[in-house]
Design an enzyme around this catalytic site. Structure first.
Site, PDB file in Angstrom:
ATOM      1  N   SER A  88       0.830  -1.193   0.000  1.00 26.30           N
ATOM      2  CA  SER A  88       0.000   0.000   0.000  1.00 26.30           C
ATOM      3  C   SER A  88       0.875   1.258   0.000  1.00 26.30           C
ATOM      4  O   SER A  88       1.769   1.394  -0.841  1.00 26.30           O
ATOM      5  CB  SER A  88      -0.953  -0.046   1.195  1.00 26.30           C
ATOM      6  N   ASP A 148      -8.953  -5.327  -5.399  1.00 25.62           N
ATOM      7  CA  ASP A 148      -8.517  -4.337  -4.419  1.00 25.62           C
ATOM      8  C   ASP A 148      -9.544  -3.211  -4.330  1.00 25.62           C
ATOM      9  O   ASP A 148      -9.840  -2.547  -5.323  1.00 25.62           O
ATOM     10  CB  ASP A 148      -7.160  -3.788  -4.847  1.00 25.62           C
ATOM     11  N   HIS A 154      -6.731  -6.152  -1.278  1.00 21.45           N
ATOM     12  CA  HIS A 154      -5.617  -5.236  -1.021  1.00 21.45           C
ATOM     13  C   HIS A 154      -4.554  -5.859  -0.127  1.00 21.45           C
ATOM     14  O   HIS A 154      -3.354  -5.684  -0.358  1.00 21.45           O
ATOM     15  CB  HIS A 154      -6.175  -3.975  -0.352  1.00 21.45           C
TER      16      HIS A 154
END
Length: 464
Positions: A285, A375, A410
């Protein structure tokens, strides 16, 4: 039976010592065998049901074999796993099986017909763990103390039931330990030159290849992936840059800048047990954005990069004065029917100011970019497209490896980590839940495959 056995033994001893003639002895022994044979070999004894998990102690990324034996053939049974998180919350998973004709069930071979997952999923009892009914809302499983294992209790129960049905008959049980730290791995807290981190070193004197490890905007000091890297032979520095009591500035702000990340990289690179020219960086991320920024705009020279669902730009300042995490980009927030927020659109490359975009043309080392196509927290597919197009345009396609997983979300973590499609993000100024995406079985498969590819990538670029 005991007396008959003694009698047989005595006769054999007398024959061996020639104290009695052997004529007719064999006939007598045969008679004795017939007399006691029914007692010895036609016992009605039946072994109790048995549940095994092997190995009983293993690293978190190692599969284990779970088997049930001595069960009635073609009968319904349930295998259940339960464990407590470091916060004390109960997590559980269960699966329904039907025993085979030999009265066994083998999770490596047999399909689940109901419960937390379906089909043949040897490690489904681990990646399928979910908070038990009545738990706090929005939990996500994260190991806080890597020096202790997860202790998982597995039970074999009669019939197709759920763990909450405590009246069901428990036939057998076994425990297994799941570790992030292998024996001999060293954990050292780092508070040096302003850097707040934890260093993990493999057993032995080294020197070792190394990796700088960063997570996203959840903040804090997340150690478990670094501990696992060290268990696989890499020195690993888990670095925090946000929401930690030992960092300067108020909570809710990024209070460190480029010099902080450069210091962390050089601290790892200069360690006497590290190969200075074999240091990579991994980030998930926003940590992946910092990973790319370090390699393209901070003057450090990593051997390789691994980015997991990472953006290419930021609304946060990156000088040595930090910026707010939650800013006016709320205009890009989207919500589902339950009021859960998605940050996906914030990271669309088209939504960043051009001056905030990373200078990818400066990339000088191999990059693996891992994409979860479901995601809901970052625009990973679009980001990977831009990276691929940009590097192709400057003749650097050979540096780029793209790994993409349909229906993965994610949070692509080490293998068998339960996925949280949604979890609690913040409680102030109001309680907020964020969407991560991912569907259980394909997300679990993605984590298992991605971890193998990450280790292979590191083997090639940090050991080769």
């Amino acid at each position: 039976m005991v007396r008959a056995h003694v009698c047989l033994t005595t006769i054999r001893q007398l024959i061996e010592t020639k104290m009695i003639p052997c004529i007719g002895v064999h006939r007598s022994l045969a008679c004795l065998h017939r007399a006691v044979g029914g007692v010895r070999w036609k016992s009605s004894f039946r072994p109790a049901p048995l549940l095994t998990a092997a190995p009983a102690r293993a690293l978190i990324d190692e599969p284990i074999s779970i088997k049930g034996r001595f069960l009635p053939p073609h009968s319904p049974v349930t295998v259940c796993a339960q464990m407590h998180s470091d916060d004390g919350d109960l997590w559980e998973a269960f699966a329904h099986y039907n025993t085979n004709s030999d009265g066994t069930v083998n999770l490596t071979r047999d399909p689940s017909v109901g419960g937390s997952y379906l089909g043949c999923e040897p490690m489904g009892l681990f990646w399928g763990l979910q908070p038990a009914p009545g738990s706090r809302e929005g939990l996500r499983l994260r190991k806080k103390n890597v020096e202790t294992p997860y202790v998982v209790l597995m039970s074999l129960m009669k019939g197709h039931v759920s763990p909450s049905e405590r009246q069901s008959t428990e036939l057998a049980a076994v425990t297994t330990e799941r570790w992030y730290m292998a024996p001999g791995v060293q954990r050292k807290e780092i508070r040096q030159d302003g850097v707040v981190a934890t260093l993990f070193l493999p057993p032995g004197p080294g020197p070792f290849p190394a990796v700088l490890d960063m997570w996203g905007m959840g903040g804090g000091l997340v150690e478990y992936r670094s501990a696992l890297f060290a268990s696989r032979g890499y020195a690993s520095l888990s670095l925090t840059y946000f929401n930690h009591k030992d960092l300067p500035g108020p909570q809710g702000k990024v209070s460190v800048g480029d010099s902080y990340f450069k210091s962390a990289f050089h601290l790892l690179q200069d360690h006497h047990q590290v190969f200075a020219d074999k240091v990579g960086i991994i980030g998930l991320s926003f940590g992946g954005y910092i990973t790319l920024r370090m390699a393209t705009q901070m003057g450090v020279k990593p051997s390789c990069l691994i980015c997991i669902n990472s953006p290419l730009g930021s609304t946060i300042m990156h000088s040595d004065v930090g910026g707010e995490i939650i800013e006016s980009n709320q205009k890009y927030w989207t919500y589902d029917d339950q009021g859960y927020v998605s940050f996906r659109d914030i990271s669309l490359p088209t939504n960043f100011n051009p001056e905030s975009m990373l200078k990818l043309e400066h990339l000088a080392c191999p990059l693996m970019y891992i994409v979860g196509e479901d995601d809901l927290s970052a625009s990973s597919v679009e980001t990977a497209d831009v990276i691929e197009e940009t590097l192709k345009a400057v003749g650097k396609s050979h540096l780029f490896t793209r790994v993409s997983y349909p229906d993965a979300g994610h949070l692509i973590e080490p293998p068998y980590t339960p996925n949280a499609r949604v979890s609690l993000w913040s409680v102030k100024p109001k309680k907020m839940f964020t969407l991560w995406g991912g569907h259980p079985a394909p997300h679990a498969a993605a984590q298992e495959d991605a971890w193998k590819k990450v280790l292979d990538f590191m083997e090639t670029n940090l050991r080769g």
